[in-house]
Design a protein around this motif. Structure first.
Motif, PDB file in Angstrom:
ATOM      1  N   LEU A  16       0.748  -1.249   0.180  1.00 56.38           N
ATOM      2  CA  LEU A  16       0.004   0.037   0.193  1.00 56.38           C
ATOM      3  C   LEU A  16       0.828   1.191  -0.025  1.00 56.38           C
ATOM      4  O   LEU A  16       0.160   2.335   0.249  1.00 56.38           O
ATOM      5  N   GLU A  17       2.339   1.108  -0.283  1.00 60.12           N
ATOM      6  CA  GLU A  17       2.957   2.224  -0.091  1.00 60.12           C
ATOM      7  C   GLU A  17       2.733   3.329  -1.213  1.00 60.12           C
ATOM      8  O   GLU A  17       2.585   4.547  -0.816  1.00 60.12           O
ATOM      9  N   ARG A  18       2.305   2.956  -2.399  1.00 62.13           N
ATOM     10  CA  ARG A  18       2.066   4.125  -3.478  1.00 62.13           C
ATOM     11  C   ARG A  18       0.798   4.630  -3.354  1.00 62.13           C
ATOM     12  O   ARG A  18       0.571   5.872  -3.258  1.00 62.13           O
ATOM     13  N   LEU A  19      -0.249   3.978  -2.724  1.00 54.08           N
ATOM     14  CA  LEU A  19      -1.206   4.497  -2.083  1.00 54.08           C
ATOM     15  C   LEU A  19      -1.092   5.651  -1.009  1.00 54.08           C
ATOM     16  O   LEU A  19      -1.686   6.470  -1.158  1.00 54.08           O
ATOM     17  N   ARG A  20      -0.343   5.248  -0.088  1.00 52.31           N
ATOM     18  CA  ARG A  20      -0.226   6.037   1.002  1.00 52.31           C
ATOM     19  C   ARG A  20       0.378   7.434   0.645  1.00 52.31           C
ATOM     20  O   ARG A  20       0.155   8.515   1.107  1.00 52.31           O
ATOM     21  N   LYS A  21       1.316   7.283  -0.493  1.00 50.42           N
ATOM     22  CA  LYS A  21       2.006   8.333  -0.825  1.00 50.42           C
ATOM     23  C   LYS A  21       1.031   9.272  -1.519  1.00 50.42           C
ATOM     24  O   LYS A  21       1.295  10.534  -1.293  1.00 50.42           O
ATOM     25  N   ARG A  22       0.249   8.690  -2.471  1.00 46.31           N
ATOM     26  CA  ARG A  22      -0.700   9.460  -3.120  1.00 46.31           C
ATOM     27  C   ARG A  22      -1.666  10.199  -2.219  1.00 46.31           C
ATOM     28  O   ARG A  22      -2.257  11.320  -2.354  1.00 46.31           O
ATOM     29  N   LEU A  23      -1.976   9.376  -1.139  1.00 43.26           N
ATOM     30  CA  LEU A  23      -3.125  10.055  -0.143  1.00 43.26           C
ATOM     31  C   LEU A  23      -2.347  11.272   0.511  1.00 43.26           C
ATOM     32  O   LEU A  23      -2.826  12.407   0.902  1.00 43.26           O
ATOM     33  N   ARG A  24      -1.024  11.068   0.923  1.00 42.73           N
ATOM     34  CA  ARG A  24      -0.414  12.222   1.688  1.00 42.73           C
ATOM     35  C   ARG A  24      -0.139  13.246   0.752  1.00 42.73           C
ATOM     36  O   ARG A  24      -0.429  14.200   1.279  1.00 42.73           O
ATOM     37  N   GLU A  25       0.001  13.039  -0.381  1.00 44.17           N
ATOM     38  CA  GLU A  25       0.096  14.165  -1.633  1.00 44.17           C
ATOM     39  C   GLU A  25      -1.242  15.053  -1.564  1.00 44.17           C
ATOM     40  O   GLU A  25      -1.280  16.154  -1.645  1.00 44.17           O
ATOM     41  N   ARG A  26      -2.489  14.230  -1.541  1.00 45.07           N
ATOM     42  CA  ARG A  26      -3.645  14.770  -1.741  1.00 45.07           C
ATOM     43  C   ARG A  26      -3.885  15.808  -0.297  1.00 45.07           C
ATOM     44  O   ARG A  26      -4.237  16.887  -0.557  1.00 45.07           O
ATOM     45  N   LEU A  27      -3.634  15.161   0.732  1.00 39.43           N
ATOM     46  CA  LEU A  27      -3.681  16.105   2.005  1.00 39.43           C
ATOM     47  C   LEU A  27      -2.747  17.202   2.112  1.00 39.43           C
ATOM     48  O   LEU A  27      -3.317  18.325   2.496  1.00 39.43           O
ATOM     49  N   GLU A  28      -1.597  17.076   1.634  1.00 35.70           N
ATOM     50  CA  GLU A  28      -0.539  18.107   1.715  1.00 35.70           C
ATOM     51  C   GLU A  28      -0.891  19.252   0.731  1.00 35.70           C
ATOM     52  O   GLU A  28      -0.586  20.599   1.197  1.00 35.70           O
ATOM     53  N   THR A  29      -1.541  19.118  -0.314  1.00 37.39           N
ATOM     54  CA  THR A  29      -1.798  20.057  -1.528  1.00 37.39           C
ATOM     55  C   THR A  29      -3.212  20.511  -1.061  1.00 37.39           C
ATOM     56  O   THR A  29      -3.611  21.436  -1.904  1.00 37.39           O
ATOM     57  N   GLY A  30      -4.161  20.193   0.027  1.00 40.59           N
ATOM     58  CA  GLY A  30      -5.399  20.531   0.007  1.00 40.59           C
ATOM     59  C   GLY A  30      -6.388  20.224  -0.902  1.00 40.59           C
ATOM     60  O   GLY A  30      -7.582  20.909  -0.917  1.00 40.59           O
ATOM     61  N   GLY A  31      -6.185  18.754  -1.508  1.00 37.60           N
ATOM     62  CA  GLY A  31      -6.990  18.178  -2.606  1.00 37.60           C
ATOM     63  C   GLY A  31      -8.375  17.832  -1.677  1.00 37.60           C
ATOM     64  O   GLY A  31      -8.313  17.341  -0.707  1.00 37.60           O
ATOM     65  N   ALA A  32      -9.455  17.686  -2.578  1.00 42.74           N
ATOM     66  CA  ALA A  32     -10.758  17.190  -1.990  1.00 42.74           C
ATOM     67  C   ALA A  32     -10.546  15.840  -1.826  1.00 42.74           C
ATOM     68  O   ALA A  32     -10.147  14.801  -2.660  1.00 42.74           O
ATOM     69  N   LEU A  33     -10.803  15.207  -0.515  1.00 38.89           N
ATOM     70  CA  LEU A  33     -10.990  13.824  -0.539  1.00 38.89           C
ATOM     71  C   LEU A  33     -12.096  13.001  -0.964  1.00 38.89           C
ATOM     72  O   LEU A  33     -11.984  11.871  -1.152  1.00 38.89           O
ATOM     73  N   GLU A  46      -0.526  -5.399  -5.316  1.00 33.21           N
ATOM     74  CA  GLU A  46      -1.181  -3.929  -4.835  1.00 33.21           C
ATOM     75  C   GLU A  46      -2.558  -3.818  -4.973  1.00 33.21           C
ATOM     76  O   GLU A  46      -3.176  -3.356  -4.044  1.00 33.21           O
ATOM     77  N   ARG A  47      -2.975  -4.585  -5.932  1.00 32.95           N
ATOM     78  CA  ARG A  47      -4.302  -4.446  -6.232  1.00 32.95           C
ATOM     79  C   ARG A  47      -5.243  -5.271  -5.336  1.00 32.95           C
ATOM     80  O   ARG A  47      -6.343  -4.838  -4.659  1.00 32.95           O
ATOM     81  N   ARG A  48      -4.652  -6.509  -4.939  1.00 29.57           N
ATOM     82  CA  ARG A  48      -5.368  -7.445  -3.705  1.00 29.57           C
ATOM     83  C   ARG A  48      -5.096  -6.622  -2.753  1.00 29.57           C
ATOM     84  O   ARG A  48      -6.423  -6.743  -1.616  1.00 29.57           O
ATOM     85  N   ALA A  49      -4.032  -6.012  -2.286  1.00 29.59           N
ATOM     86  CA  ALA A  49      -4.447  -5.390  -0.782  1.00 29.59           C
ATOM     87  C   ALA A  49      -5.004  -3.942  -0.708  1.00 29.59           C
ATOM     88  O   ALA A  49      -5.778  -3.939   0.303  1.00 29.59           O
ATOM     89  N   ILE A  50      -5.209  -3.199  -1.912  1.00 28.26           N
ATOM     90  CA  ILE A  50      -6.048  -2.178  -1.856  1.00 28.26           C
ATOM     91  C   ILE A  50      -7.707  -2.476  -1.915  1.00 28.26           C
ATOM     92  O   ILE A  50      -8.660  -2.080  -0.977  1.00 28.26           O
ATOM     93  N   ASP A  51      -7.980  -3.928  -2.546  1.00 31.78           N
ATOM     94  CA  ASP A  51      -9.294  -4.131  -2.375  1.00 31.78           C
ATOM     95  C   ASP A  51      -9.789  -4.884  -1.390  1.00 31.78           C
ATOM     96  O   ASP A  51     -10.810  -4.700  -0.793  1.00 31.78           O
ATOM     97  N   LEU A  52      -8.554  -5.432  -0.593  1.00 27.12           N
ATOM     98  CA  LEU A  52      -8.859  -6.096   1.018  1.00 27.12           C
ATOM     99  C   LEU A  52      -9.227  -4.829   1.947  1.00 27.12           C
ATOM    100  O   LEU A  52     -10.007  -5.008   2.900  1.00 27.12           O
ATOM    101  N   LEU A  53      -8.307  -3.862   1.649  1.00 32.68           N
ATOM    102  CA  LEU A  53      -8.398  -2.652   2.572  1.00 32.68           C
ATOM    103  C   LEU A  53      -9.752  -2.092   2.475  1.00 32.68           C
ATOM    104  O   LEU A  53     -10.385  -1.722   3.531  1.00 32.68           O
ATOM    105  N   ALA A  57     -14.873  -6.559  -3.850  1.00 36.72           N
ATOM    106  CA  ALA A  57     -14.417  -7.772  -4.707  1.00 36.72           C
ATOM    107  C   ALA A  57     -13.172  -7.376  -5.489  1.00 36.72           C
ATOM    108  O   ALA A  57     -12.991  -6.282  -5.852  1.00 36.72           O
ATOM    109  N   PRO A  58     -12.558  -8.612  -5.895  1.00 33.85           N
ATOM    110  CA  PRO A  58     -11.217  -8.101  -6.505  1.00 33.85           C
ATOM    111  C   PRO A  58     -11.625  -7.476  -7.956  1.00 33.85           C
ATOM    112  O   PRO A  58     -12.391  -8.008  -8.716  1.00 33.85           O
TER     113      PRO A  58
END
Length: 309
Positions: A16-33, A46-53, A57-58
């Motif tokens: 989930l590292e890439r997802l966490r990085k993109r989420l952090r960028e969204r928060l730091e730039t003030g983007g809409a959640l 990566e897909r399996r981990a995100i779908d599970l999170l 369904a896969p």
């Protein structure tokens, strides 16, 4: 299992590292959640981990979409975090930086330092604020830290002192040269504060180059010339001139030295230090030509062949 352990197990998966990085960028730039984050070409794990999170369904395809607000809701509902930002801080161990506020603070800091430099030396050295701005734009000053730090404020103060301390070469009178160690002591409080290789020495050299019109300062000869162009000598005792039979009027040290040597047809060696301290009002006696040469061997030959003539 503690809540932190559950959070690390849920959101701290390496997949989930890439997802966490993109989420952090969204928060730091003030983007809409509410707006989705789209990941291109996700790896199968990566897909399996995100779908599970997200409890879905896969999926398949070349893109993977995640809505930050949906993820935040799931984390809060599960009692793992109070919001998405605190969850990322806990997992990554790094704060969420408000980039807009950071840029504003940075601009404010540079503005204050520029005002300091302008206020202290603009009337005497109007070129100093412009050079300061150029050095800041080029990034040379960034090595000293953030513009709001005490180190940067010290740098700005020393820069203003440097600008005010340089000799004024604009008059037609014989310029008064200043030794680099003395300039360093006046500017930084340390006689070696402007030595090559020192951080402020690099800044000071760039200022000297801008004021004196130098375009190169990488070699020792170029640095010597760069400083000389603004009235600063690296060693006023090593810079000297060899003189033979040049009669001068006056009672100062230089005139007396040259007259006594001329009486015996003996060359005299004068340092730049002596000339600038004791040679401001030199007047030549007589109207005979004065010959100038570069090679001391010529002076020696003239001494042996011509003597007092």
């Amino acid at each position: 299992m503690s809540e932190r352990d559950r959070l690390m197990r849920t959101l701290g998966d390496p997949c989930l590292e890439r997802l966490r990085k993109r989420l952090r960028e969204r928060l730091e730039t003030g983007g809409a959640l509410e707006a989705p984050i789209v990941l291109l070409n996700p790896a199968p794990e990566e897909r399996r981990a995100i779908d599970l999170l997200l409890g879905r369904a896969p999926g398949r395809g070349q893109t993977l979409s995640v809505r930050p607000l949906e993820l935040e809701s799931r984390l809060c509902t599960a009692g793992l975090a109070t919001d998405l930002a605190s969850a990322l801080v806990e997992v990554d161990g790094a704060p969420i930086i408000d980039r807009a506020a950071a840029r504003s603070e940075l601009a404010r800091g540079w503005g204050e330092l520029s005002e300091l430099v302008t206020g202290e030396c603009a009337s005497e050295r109007p070129q100093a604020p412009q050079v300061w701005a150029t050095l800041q734009t080029e990034g040379l000053l960034a090595r000293f830290g953030a513009p709001t730090s005490s180190a940067m404020r010290t740098l700005a103060t020393q820069f203003a002192r440097l600008a005010r301390a340089l000799p004024d070469l604009r008059s037609d009178a014989l310029p008064t040269y200043l030794g680099l160690p003395e300039l360093a002591a006046r500017t930084t409080g340390d006689a070696h504060g402007l030595d090559p290789g020192t951080p402020f020495g690099a800044v000071a050299l760039r200022y000297a180059a801008a004021v004196g019109g130098s375009s190169a300062w990488s070699t020792s000869a170029e640095r010597r010339e760069t400083w000389a162009n603004v009235g600063v000598v690296l060693d006023p005792l090593s810079s000297h001139v060899l003189v033979l039979n040049l009669p001068l009027e006056g009672e100062d040290l230089v005139a007396a030295t040259l007259r006594s040597h001329a009486a015996l047809a003996e060359p005299a060696r004068l340092t730049l230090n002596a000339l600038t301290r004791h040679g401001q009002d030199l007047v030549r006696s007589g109207s005979s030509p004065v010959f100038v040469c570069e090679n001391p061997a010529v002076v020696l030959a003239a001494t042996h062949r011509l003597g007092a003539r």
